[in-house]
Enzyme design. Structure first.
Site, PDB file in Angstrom:
ATOM      1  N   LYS A  79       1.294   2.403   9.264  1.00  0.00           N
ATOM      2  CA  LYS A  79       0.129   1.501   8.517  1.00  0.00           C
ATOM      3  C   LYS A  79       0.470   0.253   8.421  1.00  0.00           C
ATOM      4  O   LYS A  79       1.892  -0.149   8.244  1.00  0.00           O
ATOM      5  CB  LYS A  79      -0.027   2.453   7.150  1.00  0.00           C
ATOM      6  N   SER A 157      -7.619   4.185   1.995  1.00  0.00           N
ATOM      7  CA  SER A 157      -7.540   2.609   2.815  1.00  0.00           C
ATOM      8  C   SER A 157      -6.731   3.156   4.147  1.00  0.00           C
ATOM      9  O   SER A 157      -6.621   2.330   4.984  1.00  0.00           O
ATOM     10  CB  SER A 157      -6.703   1.754   1.853  1.00  0.00           C
ATOM     11  N   SER A 181      -5.561   7.226  -1.006  1.00  0.00           N
ATOM     12  CA  SER A 181      -5.735   6.624   0.156  1.00  0.00           C
ATOM     13  C   SER A 181      -5.197   7.270   1.286  1.00  0.00           C
ATOM     14  O   SER A 181      -4.995   6.849   2.522  1.00  0.00           O
ATOM     15  CB  SER A 181      -5.146   5.094  -0.075  1.00  0.00           C
TER      16      SER A 181
END
Length: 494
Positions: A79, A157, A181
């Site tokens: 990420k 997210s 998330s």
């Protein structure tokens, strides 16, 4: 081997590498080819094929010596919130354009030390603020699942991580979870996502959103993969003052599949008004699966649940307002062009106005407001007290003998890109209704894919565990996964 290499699970790939059925370089090559053909998903935003091939070659040498850890040679996505030395790390924000970290996050250091291969950096909501991956400066990531012609959100997210794992672009991906998330994107894309206990995984080198809520965790195709992945990520880190100095158990060894006599709580407060019938039916089905496996299903009460969302959306923006004050155009990242006569104040104002997206600005303003003189006690202090009550609710339930709690992960399946972002932002925030309590209480939570809705889109159930008992939580999830038998994959359209 009948399966394409990039579609293997981490466990299958680990075993295949050890048997010499294929090399880490071949496995990495298959993933890199898949990534190059999947730009329509918007999952990978900084590809690192040269680093990947170099790491795969090193992994093959290590495997040949016969002393390689479980993740050696396993291709992963990272990420964009994790700092990786010499590789762009923007947290999906224009304000960090051009930022090349000079250091490695603790999590990625541990993964690379275990021989894992980095395929690249993954898309996400800007500074991890969002539930749909639409606030990213790179543009949205797209869910590989489809029910019609619409492009669907992979959740947020950690949307790029979820999309990449579901589309077999990588075997696993790192995520972060501040209010859901990891778990919400996992549910939207039919994969497994685990948010560990706060303090189980180091936050050092991960761009901060809300420091008392953020926690990194693994996203993978199966519960077993998640256990293997967490093993490499977890552990004490002296560089993170919130990291817990407690032993890391063998998470994979805990997957016995035996939960006879365990007590699973069903919180009555999660039966929200207007819950879709499909979600309610899936929840009941999940409880039946665990009961059939020998667990006792009990009704429980978490009375302060109704205050969780408002408390979360005071605490998280308040911490974001403080954390994001460092992005000012002085030391790194974007700096606005200044007019003659502009001073330091104008530089701050113009840089932050240009660099931050709309959702980040909204949360900074909310956070600054609730921390300001005259409102601190009315909002922030009150939210902190509510948080303590939410944690106490869980403590009392676990003290009463409950081993895990079963809830839906999300109030719906994946929705279309653009369908919520332009509407009332509160509607988007309601996506976190089942997940934020876990962050407020610092507990471990996992989302497991359990079925498909009437449109053929995946739905997940969440299991919440006792603090530091990820091993037991993973075993409960393993039982649920086996009983559900979820094997559906998205049809390739990209």
């Amino acid at each position: 081997m009948s399966k394409s290499l990039n579609s293997l699970t981490i466990a299958e790939a680990r075993d295949g590498l050890r048997k010499g059925e294929f090399t880490a370089s071949e496995l990495t090559g298959a993933c890199l080819t898949a990534i190059d053909g999947a730009d329509a998903l918007g999952a990978f935003v900084h590809k690192t094929p040269d680093i990947a091939r170099e790491q795969a070659t090193a992994a093959d040498a290590r495997l040949a010596k016969g002393d390689a850890p479980d993740l050696c040679g396993i291709p992963l996505g990272i990420k964009d919130l994790f700092c990786t030395k010499g590789v762009p790390g923007q947290a999906a924000s224009n304000i960090l354009a051009g930022f090349l970290p000079e250091y490695e996050s603790t999590v990625t250091s541990k993964l690379f030390g275990a021989g894992a291969v980095m395929l690249g950096k993954l898309n996400m909501d800007e500074f991890a603020m969002g539930s749909s991956n639409e606030s990213s400066c790179y543009g949205p990531a797209v869910n590989p699942w489809r029910s019609d012609d619409r492009e669907l959100t992979p959740g947020g997210s950690s949307g790029g991580s979820a999309s990449a794992v579901a589309a077999d672009l990588c075997l696993g991906a790192t995520g972060t979870d501040t209010g859901g998330s990891i778990r919400q994107p996992a549910a939207f894309t039919g994969i497994v996502g685990l948010k560990p206990t706060y303090g189980r995984v180091s936050r050092w080198g991960i761009v901060a959103y809300a420091s008392s809520l953020d926690q990194a965790g693994p996203m993978a195709k199966t519960v077993r993969d998640t256990a293997i992945f967490l093993q490499a990520m977890a552990g004490h880190d002296a560089k993170d003052s919130t990291s817990a100095d407690i032993p890391v158990p063998d998470f994979e060894a805990a997957l016995t599949g035996d939960i006879r006599g365990k007590k699973i709580g069903i919180p009555r407060e999660y039966r929200a008004d207007g819950m879709p019938a499909e979600i309610a039916a899936l929840w009941a089905k999940g409880a039946d699966m665990l009961r059939d496996a020998g667990a006792e299903i009990v009704d429980i009460s978490l009375p302060h649940t109704q205050y969780a969302l408002p408390a979360y959306y005071v605490i998280a923006p308040a911490e974001a307002s403080s954390n994001l004050a460092r992005y000012d155009g002085v030391r790194y990242g974007h700096r606005a062009k200044l007019s003659q006569g502009d001073g330091i104040t104008e530089m701050y104002e113009k840089t932050r106005a240009e660099g931050f997206g709309a959702e980040v600005k909204r949360r900074i303003m909310i956070g600054t407001y609730v921390l300001s003189a005259g409102f601190y006690d009315a909002y922030y202090n009150r939210a902190r007290k509510v948080r303590a009550l939410i944690k106490r609710d869980f403590d009392q339930v676990f003290a009463g003998g409950v081993d895990a709690i079963l809830t839906p992960t999300t109030p719906s399946a994946a929705f279309g890109l653009g369908e919520m972002a332009s509407a009332d932002p509160v509607q988007m925030y309601l996506n976190d209704v089942f997940t934020v309590t876990v962050n407020l209480a610092g507990l471990p939570g996992i989302s497991v894919p359990v079925g498909l809705d009437s449109q053929g889109l995946p739905l997940g159930l969440q299991l919440i565990g006792r603090p530091w008992e990820e091993a037991a939580l993973l075993n409960h999830a393993y039982v649920l996964e086996k009983a559900a038998g979820f094997v559906a994959k998205p049809g390739k359209w990209w």
